[in-house]
Design an enzyme around this catalytic site. Structure first.
Site, short mmCIF file in Angstrom:
data_model
loop_
_atom_site.label_atom_id
_atom_site.label_comp_id
_atom_site.label_asym_id
_atom_site.label_seq_id
_atom_site.Cartn_x
_atom_site.Cartn_y
_atom_site.Cartn_z
N HIS A 266 11.30 -29.19 -15.93
CA HIS A 266 12.31 -29.49 -17.24
C HIS A 266 11.62 -30.50 -18.31
O HIS A 266 11.66 -31.74 -18.66
CB HIS A 266 13.28 -30.70 -16.54
N HIS B 259 12.58 -18.47 -21.24
CA HIS B 259 13.16 -19.36 -19.89
C HIS B 259 13.78 -18.52 -19.12
O HIS B 259 13.49 -18.79 -17.91
CB HIS B 259 13.70 -20.52 -20.62
#
Lengths: 681, 80, 251, 80
Positions: free
Chosen positions: A94, A47
């Site tokens: 998200h 990430h």
């Protein structure tokens, strides 16, 4: 609380390979302690480091005449729009938090992207979002229970986006919503934000000037989303459902205060040296990245970090992902000015440390050093992997050849195309399918008119927003697009078509494209077919962005998007921003007056490969994709723009999902008074 | 039967509303108020006599609908 | 004329009102920070929309205790013009400057769309430029716009002609379908007995330029300037001005 | 001291949220649930010993801030 000893098992639990652990030991020249292990695991997670996708991302064109801040340098890219003004924009995902807690997952996604924009010194002016869910109603491949859960996810995500956007007062003026089996259990929630600023207001995220104070501003730290970043890099399998660390909760009211206070502080010319928002990996990421960008070191004392929960360990404080927090590096001597401005907005600015010149990120707890790591190596030297790629069976013409009628390997094997018994009924079914049907029931819940700039309301090809630039006005158009089915059938061509469609949407609104931000949503990169899809899509996007002269100014990569049934369709979402020079050139899709002539520009499409018709009415996902040719695509767009600028064109609409019939229907029903059309095929 | 359910944010979860209300109470002169938390209060009448069965069914409803187990706790009071 | 726009932590439409007044109406306008009990000699006070204090507890529940509100109350009592828009209307009811309360929308959902309003009372300082029964198009954007008051208060509002705007269809018919949030009597905006304090849920600043789809809202701001001019010709009203008794001859 | 305040909509006031939650509960199979009402639950710790003085001050805060007398009632529980 004594920290656990470092063991092989602990290293694995942090998602680090043995090789990566050895590299950590060589950087430190010793064994890391527990806090340092946590810091490396979060900074070197997929990430934050993009370790599996970095080599691919290098293929994007990132420079261009209007690019003031390039992709990768800062929190968001910045593009010139003339007269000394510029825009900062970015799209981010998200996905995993929204699968666990849809309302807060989506809300904190919006909050995070807004922070990335005002961190650059820009005033955020509008939002878009790109959402994907599994089917809302029961069908062959979706049980009633699963459909019910998809509805619950959609309801939570929409409510979360509305809650955050409405409360902070930034309009959500457009976007897209898709429904497909491949997103069941793993929804995609991509949020886009655009801000406006003068060239001289651009703020950089770097810590420089030894001795300058480091301020922590905003919400107190809690155990929210602990190691959320590392967590996002593991698939949403059954066992990851249990280890649900505390999910982040967003506070849009606090962010509104943070936004206004920061913009007020940035007006004080030399008070701020650098600023960075605390996104994934919170305090860790913000400290080491600002230090590495400034070529300096940074030292912080955790006792000075405002904490919401008692007894938090250094590990928890450094990795917490509490929301609405910023790191601000002020100029020595300006401490009082910083505190006064934040006090005015009822915010606490805590001085937690200072910039040093030893290039180290040093973290202390009650005076004792708990972590000491070379900042540049932590921020930039994450390992880079070149994963193995193998063509995905579903993709037919792997080299993007033009459409042919060769047999296709469909998900459920039938070959020939059906003949149409009843066109009217087919059109009505298509128009009723959730992916095509009007999304008014969704965007009506978003305040899409605050900031009095929404010139074209949601529902048209592209959103158009009037931006106040000092005494003048500028008109921006923006569109977010991607057809996952196309990318599933042919990733390279599907990605090209995503860029082309975004450019077409802008052309239909009268705009000239400027630049792109992309959100790459793919499966687990360790599976060769998934990685092949990522590489093909990236290369397709890069080629199209070069051709349309729309550089990539930044974006986001979200991998491990898989649910127990398998990877999602490859979904490289393209958010493109354009400029409409004159107010008179603003164009919408609705037919305006009876008696106007209707033209189809660009010739007839051939075949039904990859079409919504096949997917919605026959439940089939099969190619070959319609032919695609860059030159012709650009000619069509230039022709439409030319027509608009010459005043010949009253409305224009891009022919995409559902084909010509749906496009014509949308032109008729999207105006205020219903209007008809007669077409001679 | 009368049921009363109180749903509150989990201790570890941020409660921005609680914080804002506490500050307002301090402005009104009651500085002695601490750790204010705000939640939902749900009351309802339930036909039927079997206390235990009702409690079991209502517990399930609280978990599935009335509270979000990821970020909230609940307390259930049931009386004749 | 000098407009003063209140700024609470969480106000969102303060900048939109500022822009509409300064750039479109072309009148003087200042921000009034909620912590200062000073209206800077504003002739008109605008309480803008937004989510003051995050709308925690109840919309406007906390904002009413800000220092500036004390001054607004005195200003209103002396006949000064106060316009509360959306969250501003909620604050004015919580502060007791206007009767009733704004409940959650009946659909339980936030609604952002254009609505039609019928002008019920054209003789308030805010509606002089409209004629009775005129239908205007103004956007709404709220989650708690469902106006409620006890029956006796509703009767009072009708008797004193305090209902200023009602939700209607395009032809001005007061139908249930035209009521976006379940408000009693389709009430969209009311004023106090004296007529110098108006609260409304729709956003006139969002309908102040035709490029935004409607300019019907600008007339409200023009009406206020016009009313102040004809009153300044006399003297600033010390006693609350009965709007109906406006000396039209002076026009 | 621990204070618990329950704020509920007045009987005369429409409670769409209560109706919607009741319908959802019926969908989950508990048709026996009737007149559901949703309110706010506020709890806080209060320093100080004098129970009566605290109750008087807190009562005033409930009237001014924590509830809107036009549309809500409140109940206050105070214990050592």
């Amino acid at each position: 609380m004594t920290e656990p000893p470092i063991s092989k098992e602990l290293v694995q639990k942090h998602g680090l390979t043995d090789e990566e652990y050895r590299q950590i030991e060589s950087i430190l020249g010793r064994q890391p302690n527990f806090t340092e292990l946590g810091i490396f695991s979060v900074m070197w997670s997929e990430h934050c480091s993009y370790k599996n996708s970095k080599p691919e991302l290098k293929k994007f064109p990132t420079s261009g005449v209007g690019i003031l801040v390039k992709a990768g340098d800062e929190n968001a890219g910045v593009v010139d729009i003339g007269d000394g003004w510029a825009v900062a924009f970015k799209i981010e995902s998200h996905n995993h938090p929204s699968a666990i807690e849809p309302f807060q997952g989506a809300a904190t996604g919006v909050g995070g992207i807004i922070r990335d924009i005002f961190t650059m010194g820009a005033r955020p002016v509008f939002l878009l979002n790109s959402l994907r869910f599994g089917p809302l109603t029961e069908n062959k491949s979706t049980s009633a229970v699963v459909a019910g859960n998809n509805r619950k996810l959609l309801k939570g995500v929409v409510a979360g986006i509305a809650h955050y956007g409405n409360c902070i007062g930034i309009p959500t003026i457009g976007g897209e919503v898709y429904f497909d089996e491949s997103y069941t259990g793993n929804p995609l929630v991509n949020a886009f934000c655009l801000g406006v600023l003068r060239h001289d207001q651009i703020r950089k995220g770097k810590a420089s000037g030894s001795g300058n104070p480091v301020f922590y501003v905003g919400a107190a730290t809690g155990r929210d989303g602990l190691a959320g970043a590392a967590f996002a890099s593991r698939e949403l399998s059954e066992e990851s459902r249990e280890d649900r660390p505390a999910v982040q909760v967003g506070d849009p009211f606090m962010e509104k205060l943070l936004l206004e206070a920061c913009l007020e502080l940035f007006e004080q010319a030399d008070a701020v040296v650098g600023v960075q928002d605390m996104g994934a990996a919170g305090l860790t990421c913000s400290t080491c990245e600002t230090a590495s960008r400034g070529g300096a070191g940074i030292e912080i004392e955790l006792d000075n970090v405002p904490q919401r929960e008692s007894g938090m360990t250094p590990y928890e404080t450094m990795l917490s992902e509490s929301q609405e927090r910023m790191l601000i590096i002020a100029r020595k001597g300006k401490e009082k000015l910083v505190r006064d401005i934040f006090e005015k907005w009822d915010l606490h600015a805590a001085e937690i440390g200072r910039v040093t010149d030893d290039g180290l990120m040093r973290v202390k707890k009650s005076g004792r050093v708990v972590a000491e790591i070379p900042a540049a190596q932590l921020a930039n030297d994450a390992p880079v992997y070149h994963r193995e790629a193998r063509p995905h069976p579903a993709a037919i013409d792997t080299r993007g050849t033009t459409a042919d009628t060769r047999g296709t390997t469909a998900r459920n094997g039938s070959h020939e195309f059906p003949n149409f018994k009843n066109d009217r009924e087919a059109l009505l079914n298509l128009l009723a399918s959730p992916t095509i049907a009007s999304k008014n029931w969704i965007y009506r819940q978003y305040d899409h008119q605050v900031r009095t700039g929404t010139v074209v309301l949601p529902g048209s090809d592209a959103a158009v927003f009037r931006v106040r630039c000092g005494e003048t006005e500028k008109y921006l158009a923006a569109s977010a697009d991607c057809n996952g089915t196309h990318c599933y059938l042919n990733p390279r061509q599907g990605a090209k078509m995503a860029v082309a469609e975004a450019a077409r949407n802008l052309a239909c609104s009268g705009a000239r494209p400027l630049a792109v931000s992309d959100n790459l949503n793919f499966g687990n990169p360790y599976k060769p077919e998934n990685f092949w899809q990522l590489r093909e899509c990236v290369e397709g996007l890069a080629e199209a962005c070069r051709f349309f002269n729309t550089p990539v100014t930044g974006g986001n990569v979200s991998l491990y998007n898989e649910s127990p049934e398998g990877a999602i369709d490859p979904t490289p979402v393209v958010a493109m921003v354009g400029l409409i020079e004159k107010k008179e050139w603003i164009t919408t899709q609705a037919f305006k007056k009876a008696g106007d002539l209707i033209y189809r520009v660009g010739g007839a499409g051939k075949g039904l490969g990859g079409s919504r018709y096949l997917k919605e009415l026959l439940g089939e996902k099969r190619g070959p994709l319609p032919e695609f040719d860059f030159e012709k695509e650009l000619m069509v767009q230039e022709a439409v723009r030319q027509g608009i600028q010459s005043g010949w064109i009253r409305s224009a609409h891009d022919c995409s999902e559902g084909g010509l019939a749906v496009t014509l229907a949308e032109c008729c029903i999207s105006g205020r008074e219903g209007i008809g059309a007669t077409i001679d095929l | 039967m009368k049921a009363r359910i109180i749903v509150t944010p989990k201790k570890t979860v941020l409660d921005p509303q609680g914080k804002a209300v506490e500050q307002a109470i301090h402005h009104l002169g009651m500085e002695c108020v601490k750790n204010t938390r705000i939640g939902k209060f749900i009351e309802m009448d339930i036909e039927g006599e079997n206390l235990d069965l009702t409690r079991k069914k209502l517990d399930q409803v609280c978990k599935d609908l009335l509270s979000n187990p990821v970020i909230e706790d609940y307390r259930l009071e049931l009386e004749k | 004329m000098k407009f003063g726009i209140l700024q609470f932590p969480g106000s969102n439409c303060d900048q939109d009102c500022f822009y509409a007044i300064r750039n479109v109406l072309k009148e003087e306008v200042v921000y009034l920070w909620h912590k200062e009990a000073d209206l800077q000699e504003a002739d008109v006070v605008v309480v803008p929309g937004g989510f003051s204090y995050g709308d925690y507890l109840r919309c406007g529940a906390i904002a009413r205790f800000s220092p500036v509100m004390g001054e607004v109350k005195k200003f209103a009592a002396s006949g000064g013009l106060v316009l509360g828009i959306c969250n501003g209307f909620q604050i004015l009811t919580e502060a007791g400057l206007l009767p009733g309360a704004l409940l959650r929308n009946r659909s339980l959902k936030f609604i952002c769309r254009e609505v039609c309003l019928r002008v019920e009372h054209p003789l308030t300082p805010f509606t002089l430029h409209y004629h009775k029964g005129e239908v205007i198009r103004i956007p709404i954007a709220h989650g708690e716009g469902n106006y409620f008051a006890e029956p006796d208060v509703i009767a009072e509002l009708k008797k004193n002609r305090q209902i200023v705007f009602k939700y209607t269809d395009a032809e001005g018919r007061e139908t249930p379908e035209a009521n976006p949030n379940g408000a009693m009597e389709n009430i969209a905006g009311i004023c106090n007995k004296a007529g110098n304090v108006l609260g409304m849920m729709p956003h006139p600043e969002r309908a102040s330029e035709s490029i935004l789809g409607s300019a019907d809202g600008l007339k409200m701001f023009q009406s206020v300037v016009y009313w102040l001019k004809i009153n300044r010709a006399g003297q600033t009203p010390s006693a609350p001005v009965r709007s109906a008794e406006i000396n039209l001859a002076a026009v």
